[in-house]
Structures are given as C-alpha cells and as structure tokens.
Write an enzyme that holds these catalytic residues in place. Structure first.
Site, PDB file in Angstrom:
ATOM      1  CB  CYS A 130     -42.047   8.859 -27.559  1.00 42.53           C
ATOM      2  SG  CYS A 130     -42.870   9.913 -28.740  1.00 42.53           S
ATOM      3  CB  THR A 193     -37.920  -2.226 -30.538  1.00 41.37           C
ATOM      4  OG1 THR A 193     -38.401  -1.115 -29.767  1.00 41.37           O
ATOM      5  CG2 THR A 193     -36.563  -1.902 -31.110  1.00 41.37           C
ATOM      6  N   GLY A 265     -30.301  -1.556 -38.448  1.00 41.51           N
ATOM      7  CA  GLY A 265     -29.962  -1.049 -37.122  1.00 41.51           C
ATOM      8  C   GLY A 265     -29.054  -1.954 -36.336  1.00 41.51           C
TER       9      GLY A 265
END
Ligand code: SIN
Length: 303
Positions: A130, A193, A265
């Site tokens: 992030c 990812t 996921g």
C-alpha cells in the site's frame, strides 16, 4: 494433533487452509455457503484506521487464467471491525487473522495496538502493498528499509504472531523477506497480486478505472510457487503460500516448496466453498501417500 494440523511459530492451525485477504470480506459472507470452522483460518480484508470507500468502478476485470482488481483498499475501518464483525467471527472455531495497512509507519503501529487489545484475534497480517504517503506514494513493500520500519512498528505494538505479506512486484523478494524477518516478523505470507493492466481496445482505455491493478488467479501460480521456494531457502521462519490455488494439488505444490500453510483467494469468487474442498483434497492426498502428518511434507521437495 490431527493429521492436517500445522504450527507456524505460535500460530496453530487445525489445517493449512486460510482464506486470502480481500476475497471474503470479513469471513462472515462465507457463512451461507459453509461452516467456517472447517478452515484453518480466515484472513480479513485489509483494515485501516478510518473507513475507506475504495476506487470507483470498474475495479474488477476478468483476464485469461485470472483477474485484475483495483478495489483501492475499501474497508469498514478498524473500529467497526472490532465492535461488529469480530464478536460474530470469534463464535467460530477458526483462527482469525486481522490484516492491517496504514498510510504511515505510525498508522501501522496504532492499528496493531488496537488489534492486540481485542479478544479472539489469532494473528496480525501486515499488508505492505500500500502507498507510503510520506514517500510520495511508493509502496512500503518495495523497499527493504520501509518494510523493516513498518514491521518494527507493528512488532513493538503487539505480541500476537506477526505475519508480513510480501509483494511480488520487487526486484529481489529475498531482500524484502530478510528485512521483515530481521525487524521481527514471525511468519511471511506470499505473494500479493502482480501488477497488471487490461485494455479495452474499442474504447482505447484501460478497463480498470485506476488504469492498472493486481493480477491474481491460476495464471500467477507458477510464479508464486517459485517465489515461495526462493524465500524458503532465504529465511528461517514459517511461510504461507498464496497465488492461484484452486485444488489440493495446488496447495501441495506450495507446501512441498516450503509453505506451512496456504491462503486461497480468487477461487472463492467462482466457488465460495473452494477452501473446504481444498482441505478435503489435501486430506485425500495424505491418505493416498500414507502421510500420517502433513507437516512432514513442508519443504519436502525432492530436488
Ligand atoms: C485492493 O484493495 O485494491 C487490493 C489490496 C491488495 O492487493 O493488497
């Protein structure tokens, strides 16, 4: 101990299958589909100090062998999670992992302190993919120094098992892995990812509103297994493998490559109970190979 039980330091799981953060909200969305106490654990959607609405749509795009997402870290915020979701979640006999992210190192520490004081959380997973607002938006997880500072801030705020979730979008993932471990991570989970983009050629624009997003699903599995295998040979802490797992055999690839557990996921978007089937398939694999304890297969790749 049951045949599928694994221990990752102080984190004990009844079986090695957890949900991956961001793929089942706060775990409660799975209840209409199956009993979540059948799972090793639930990893909740990344939580920030304040609620976030995330990015504008479109923020999902299907791609061959996978999907792109750019949710923008939408979440209800730590306070609502602790007051409304956690009390419902902890009624179930499964490990609850709170995934947290901050915009600054201090925010990571503050979040960890709040989670540490809550009843029923088994571990903290730190999302370092992030933007670091103090460094112009560069992701914490691409820089060993920022990774170490975030990890140390969380370590200083909690005695819960500390999982750092690694990004694959780096030059050498082992440098980031070592920085996290040296700063106090108990466990590493990998991978988040891969950066990707899909283009609508008729409209000549990216499909996702944000342009690029994170690629997940079966297409990333061989790259993820490779990175788990590399990190397993670089650090001496338990690993959780993540990346395109759809079957017990997929989970076993990660376990043989060095992971003690796995997170599932993208598969749950098309099959909400995929995790439960994967637990069953791991059990069948062990029976077929006369394995009394799954943990004996961790990193047991014949080379
Ligand atoms: C998102 O919410 O955009 C994805 C978060 C992540 O991949 O860590």
């Amino acid at each position: 101990m049951s045949a599928l039980a694994v221990t990752l330091g102080a984190l004990r799981l009844k079986n090695p299958v957890l949900t991956a953060s961001g793929t089942c909200g706060y775990g409660l969305d799975l209840l209409p589909h199956f009993d979540i106490s059948l799972l090793g654990g639930i990893v909740c959607k990344s939580l920030s100090l304040a609620p976030r609405e995330g990015n504008a749509p479109p923020r999902l795009a299907e791609t061959p062998g996978g999907m792109l997402n750019s949710i923008g870290l939408q979440n209800i915020g730590i306070d609502l999670f602790l007051s409304e979701k956690l009390p419902l979640l902890r009624r179930h006999d499964t490990a609850i992992v709170a995934n947290i992210f901050g915009e600054t190192v201090e925010e990571f520490g503050a979040l960890a302190r709040l989670v540490d004081g809550a009843e029923g959380v088994a571990a903290i997973e730190v999302n370092i993919s992030c933007p670091n607002t103090a460094r112009g938006g560069t992701e914490f997880g691409v820089d060993p120094d920022a990774t170490a500072r975030v990890t140390a801030a969380v370590r200083g705020a909690t005695r819960l098992p500390l999982i750092v979730k690694l990004s694959p979008n780096v030059t050498d993932i082992t440098l980031i892995a070592r920085a996290a471990v040296d700063a106090g991570a108990d466990i590493l989970s990998l991978v988040n990812t891969f950066f990707g983009m899909a283009v609508d050629v008729e409209r000549r624009r990216p499909i996702l509103s944000s342009g690029s997003g994170g690629l997940s699903g079966p297409v990333i599995k061989p790259m993820a297994v490779h990175l788990v295998s590399r990190v397993a040979r670089s650090v001496n802490v338990p690993l959780i493998g993540i990346g395109g797992i759809r079957s017990g055999a997929d989970a076993m690839e990660f376990i043989l490559a060095g992971a003690s557990a796995v997170e599932v996921g993208t598969a749950t978007f098309t099959e909400p109970a995929a995790c439960v089937r994967i637990v069953r398939e791991i059990e069948e694999y062990c029976a077929r190979h006369a394995i009394a304890e799954l943990r004996t297969l961790i990193g047991a790749l014949n080379r």
